[in-house]
Scaffold this motif. Sequence first.
Motif, PDB file in Angstrom:
ATOM      1  N   ALA A  27      -7.081  -5.737 -19.915  1.00  0.00           N
ATOM      2  CA  ALA A  27      -7.167  -7.000 -20.482  1.00  0.00           C
ATOM      3  C   ALA A  27      -5.649  -7.680 -20.524  1.00  0.00           C
ATOM      4  O   ALA A  27      -4.945  -7.127 -20.660  1.00  0.00           O
ATOM      5  CB  ALA A  27      -8.130  -7.316 -21.626  1.00  0.00           C
ATOM      6  N   ALA A  30      -1.294 -10.716 -25.256  1.00  0.00           N
ATOM      7  CA  ALA A  30       0.213 -11.145 -25.400  1.00  0.00           C
ATOM      8  C   ALA A  30       0.841 -10.336 -26.263  1.00  0.00           C
ATOM      9  O   ALA A  30       0.077  -9.352 -27.217  1.00  0.00           O
ATOM     10  CB  ALA A  30      -0.252 -12.408 -26.418  1.00  0.00           C
ATOM     11  N   VAL A  32       1.763  -7.415 -25.446  1.00  0.00           N
ATOM     12  CA  VAL A  32       1.303  -6.002 -25.315  1.00  0.00           C
ATOM     13  C   VAL A  32       1.398  -5.617 -23.835  1.00  0.00           C
ATOM     14  O   VAL A  32       2.198  -4.775 -23.462  1.00  0.00           O
ATOM     15  CB  VAL A  32      -0.101  -5.639 -25.656  1.00  0.00           C
ATOM     16  N   GLU A  52       0.473 -10.940 -19.807  1.00  0.00           N
ATOM     17  CA  GLU A  52       0.114 -11.731 -20.855  1.00  0.00           C
ATOM     18  C   GLU A  52      -0.031 -13.175 -20.539  1.00  0.00           C
ATOM     19  O   GLU A  52       0.328 -13.478 -19.565  1.00  0.00           O
ATOM     20  CB  GLU A  52       1.504 -11.646 -21.819  1.00  0.00           C
ATOM     21  N   ASN A 110      -6.666 -19.058 -18.829  1.00  0.00           N
ATOM     22  CA  ASN A 110      -7.157 -18.482 -20.027  1.00  0.00           C
ATOM     23  C   ASN A 110      -8.192 -19.470 -20.441  1.00  0.00           C
ATOM     24  O   ASN A 110      -7.677 -20.680 -21.110  1.00  0.00           O
ATOM     25  CB  ASN A 110      -6.033 -18.352 -20.925  1.00  0.00           C
ATOM     26  N   LYS A 152     -11.292 -16.458 -17.617  1.00  0.00           N
ATOM     27  CA  LYS A 152     -11.618 -15.494 -18.458  1.00  0.00           C
ATOM     28  C   LYS A 152     -12.022 -16.431 -19.866  1.00  0.00           C
ATOM     29  O   LYS A 152     -11.322 -17.402 -20.253  1.00  0.00           O
ATOM     30  CB  LYS A 152     -10.591 -14.630 -19.108  1.00  0.00           C
ATOM     31  N   ARG A 182     -17.625 -13.093 -27.604  1.00  0.00           N
ATOM     32  CA  ARG A 182     -17.570 -13.272 -28.989  1.00  0.00           C
ATOM     33  C   ARG A 182     -17.485 -14.846 -28.733  1.00  0.00           C
ATOM     34  O   ARG A 182     -16.680 -15.364 -27.795  1.00  0.00           O
ATOM     35  CB  ARG A 182     -16.143 -12.836 -29.503  1.00  0.00           C
ATOM     36  N   TYR A 188     -11.644 -12.067 -33.631  1.00  0.00           N
ATOM     37  CA  TYR A 188     -11.965 -10.665 -33.141  1.00  0.00           C
ATOM     38  C   TYR A 188     -12.783  -9.888 -34.191  1.00  0.00           C
ATOM     39  O   TYR A 188     -12.976  -8.723 -34.137  1.00  0.00           O
ATOM     40  CB  TYR A 188     -10.367 -10.041 -33.063  1.00  0.00           C
ATOM     41  N   ASN A 211     -16.294  -7.974 -20.945  1.00  0.00           N
ATOM     42  CA  ASN A 211     -15.329  -7.868 -21.833  1.00  0.00           C
ATOM     43  C   ASN A 211     -15.729  -7.606 -23.342  1.00  0.00           C
ATOM     44  O   ASN A 211     -16.582  -8.637 -23.659  1.00  0.00           O
ATOM     45  CB  ASN A 211     -14.082  -8.586 -21.600  1.00  0.00           C
ATOM     46  N   ASP A 213     -15.335  -4.907 -26.869  1.00  0.00           N
ATOM     47  CA  ASP A 213     -15.465  -3.816 -27.633  1.00  0.00           C
ATOM     48  C   ASP A 213     -15.821  -2.498 -27.001  1.00  0.00           C
ATOM     49  O   ASP A 213     -16.349  -1.628 -27.380  1.00  0.00           O
ATOM     50  CB  ASP A 213     -16.825  -3.914 -28.496  1.00  0.00           C
ATOM     51  N   ILE A 214     -15.177  -2.498 -25.669  1.00  0.00           N
ATOM     52  CA  ILE A 214     -15.378  -1.212 -24.769  1.00  0.00           C
ATOM     53  C   ILE A 214     -14.099  -0.283 -25.240  1.00  0.00           C
ATOM     54  O   ILE A 214     -13.035  -0.735 -25.269  1.00  0.00           O
ATOM     55  CB  ILE A 214     -15.488  -1.601 -23.254  1.00  0.00           C
ATOM     56  N   MET A 233     -13.562  -5.063 -18.515  1.00  0.00           N
ATOM     57  CA  MET A 233     -12.254  -5.118 -18.936  1.00  0.00           C
ATOM     58  C   MET A 233     -12.024  -4.458 -20.096  1.00  0.00           C
ATOM     59  O   MET A 233     -12.815  -4.848 -21.153  1.00  0.00           O
ATOM     60  CB  MET A 233     -12.152  -6.819 -19.245  1.00  0.00           C
ATOM     61  N   ILE A 239      -4.390  -0.623 -26.235  1.00  0.00           N
ATOM     62  CA  ILE A 239      -3.149  -0.772 -27.002  1.00  0.00           C
ATOM     63  C   ILE A 239      -2.729   0.644 -27.522  1.00  0.00           C
ATOM     64  O   ILE A 239      -3.594   1.221 -28.401  1.00  0.00           O
ATOM     65  CB  ILE A 239      -3.376  -1.672 -28.029  1.00  0.00           C
TER      66      ILE A 239
HETATM   67  C1  LIG Z   1      -2.965  -8.465 -29.190  1.00  0.00           C
HETATM   68  C2  LIG Z   1      -3.927  -9.203 -28.266  1.00  0.00           C
HETATM   69  C3  LIG Z   1      -3.619 -10.159 -27.506  1.00  0.00           C
HETATM   70  C4  LIG Z   1      -4.375 -10.788 -26.546  1.00  0.00           C
HETATM   71  N1  LIG Z   1      -3.982 -11.834 -25.657  1.00  0.00           N
HETATM   72  C5  LIG Z   1      -4.655 -12.335 -24.629  1.00  0.00           C
HETATM   73  C6  LIG Z   1      -4.210 -13.183 -23.683  1.00  0.00           C
HETATM   74  O1  LIG Z   1      -2.759 -13.305 -23.660  1.00  0.00           O
HETATM   75  N2  LIG Z   1      -4.930 -13.571 -22.837  1.00  0.00           N
HETATM   76  C7  LIG Z   1      -6.385 -13.509 -22.976  1.00  0.00           C
HETATM   77  O2  LIG Z   1      -7.035 -13.866 -22.144  1.00  0.00           O
HETATM   78  N3  LIG Z   1      -6.826 -12.737 -24.027  1.00  0.00           N
HETATM   79  C8  LIG Z   1      -6.209 -12.193 -25.164  1.00  0.00           C
HETATM   80  N4  LIG Z   1      -6.680 -11.248 -25.805  1.00  0.00           N
HETATM   81  C9  LIG Z   1      -7.927 -11.005 -25.695  1.00  0.00           C
HETATM   82  C10 LIG Z   1      -8.386  -9.668 -24.919  1.00  0.00           C
HETATM   83  O3  LIG Z   1      -7.884  -9.964 -23.651  1.00  0.00           O
HETATM   84  C11 LIG Z   1      -9.803  -9.332 -24.930  1.00  0.00           C
HETATM   85  O4  LIG Z   1     -10.541 -10.408 -24.498  1.00  0.00           O
HETATM   86  C12 LIG Z   1     -10.315  -9.084 -26.453  1.00  0.00           C
HETATM   87  O5  LIG Z   1      -9.304  -8.315 -27.252  1.00  0.00           O
HETATM   88  C13 LIG Z   1     -11.624  -8.399 -26.424  1.00  0.00           C
HETATM   89  O6  LIG Z   1     -11.509  -7.196 -25.880  1.00  0.00           O
HETATM   90  P1  LIG Z   1     -11.432  -5.823 -26.547  1.00  0.00           P
HETATM   91  O7  LIG Z   1     -12.667  -5.436 -27.506  1.00  0.00           O
HETATM   92  O8  LIG Z   1     -11.392  -4.744 -25.168  1.00  0.00           O
HETATM   93  O9  LIG Z   1     -10.069  -5.754 -27.130  1.00  0.00           O
HETATM   94  C14 LIG Z   1      -5.770 -10.595 -26.538  1.00  0.00           C
HETATM   95  C15 LIG Z   1      -6.227  -9.802 -27.577  1.00  0.00           C
HETATM   96  C16 LIG Z   1      -5.337  -9.093 -28.497  1.00  0.00           C
HETATM   97  C17 LIG Z   1      -5.717  -7.814 -29.315  1.00  0.00           C
END
Ligand SMILES: Cc1cc2nc3c(=O)[nH]c(=O)nc-3n(C[C@H](O)[C@H](O)[C@H](O)COP(=O)(O)O)c2cc1C
Length: 330
Positions: A27, A30, A32, A52, A110, A152, A182, A188, A211, A213-214, A233, A239
């Motif tokens: 995914a 930002a 990261v 990012e 985005n 996305k 979500r 989150y 995408n 919670d995986i 995704m 992280i």
């Molecule tokens: C630290 C952080 C930065 C994120 N930055 C972006 C981003 O730049 N663009 C985006 O589309 N989503 C961003 N997201 C959302 C993730 O891409 C993802 O959609 C979200 O965390 C849910 O997936 P997960 O449960 O696998 O974390 C970010 C999430 C986190 C935790």
Amino acid sequence: MPPPGSHFQKTNMIIANLKFPNNLFLAPMANVTNLAFRMLCKKYGAALTYSEMISANAIVRQGEKSMQRGLTCEDEQPFCIQVFGNSSDTITEAARILEEAYRPAIIDVNMGCPAPTVTKQECGSALLNSPELIHNIISDLTGNISTPVSAKIRVLDSMEKTLKIARTIESAGACAITIHGRTREQMYSGTSSLEYAKRIKKELSIPVIVNGDIKDGISAKHALEYTECDGLMIGRAAIGTPYIFRRISHYLENGEPLETNHCIQQVNDFIEYTKLVGKYNIFSPGNIKAQSKAFTKGVADSRIIRGKLNSAHTIGSIMDVMHGMCDETS
Ligand SMILES: Cc1cc2nc3c(=O)[nH]c(=O)nc-3n(C[C@H](O)[C@H](O)[C@H](O)COP(=O)(O)O)c2cc1C
């Protein structure tokens, strides 16, 4: 041999004529997913890595720092650059600059960021209120750049509204869509619904990536089987643990967990991360400190180690704590 019913795709994941080695994607995140982090995820099997999010306005204004976020290297291909903005002209101009500079395989828009700093500018998840604007953004992009374009999104408070957005994105010419299950309001918290991705996959012809919670092999297998989506995704679970991609693909292929020495894996991966940051000239002390703490994830007594990292004020002392991490816990 993959277990019966497995949706892990070793060879036939295709988006816009691009063939991917599997269907597990990193995914965009930002602060990261810089080049060093993405290369570690690639090494462990992420088939497509996302930058990012990059501000289209900043790119058009020639912002150096934003431009740097798209930095890539040949070994990373295929990779995706994600942009955010709210004007189709500016996003298209930024995309032209980014495609010229970095030749990404895909440019993603985005439409999911819930951060007030982004939604106040009518960007990110705020776009979901304006299907017409979404149509203009995607169709301007697809009509004016040669790189395939994806989006996305987050989900809306009703299935119908979410389907309308997904159909709009497809009809405007996007090559793929990612669904984070979500709403904007959830940020989150709570759980990420798989229902929307499942329904959108049934309706759309373009590849749909699920995408939210995986975090391990079991949740990955369930998400793929339940939604029948084309790809997965992975965000937060990667992280501090880029190795997650190998663990998940191992589980999807073999139906059993991959046994490793987690602590040693984490130390070695963090050391490799610091080397990659040097190699690509993207070193920043703040990032190294944040990443060192992230790489303690899942390690015994990680709170104690993070306490030590908080008091470490030089790169040398951070490295000392990380080198000793497994002694600490043995
Ligand atoms: C630290 C952080 C930065 C994120 N930055 C972006 C981003 O730049 N663009 C985006 O589309 N989503 C961003 N997201 C959302 C993730 O891409 C993802 O959609 C979200 O965390 C849910 O997936 P997960 O449960 O696998 O974390 C970010 C999430 C986190 C935790």
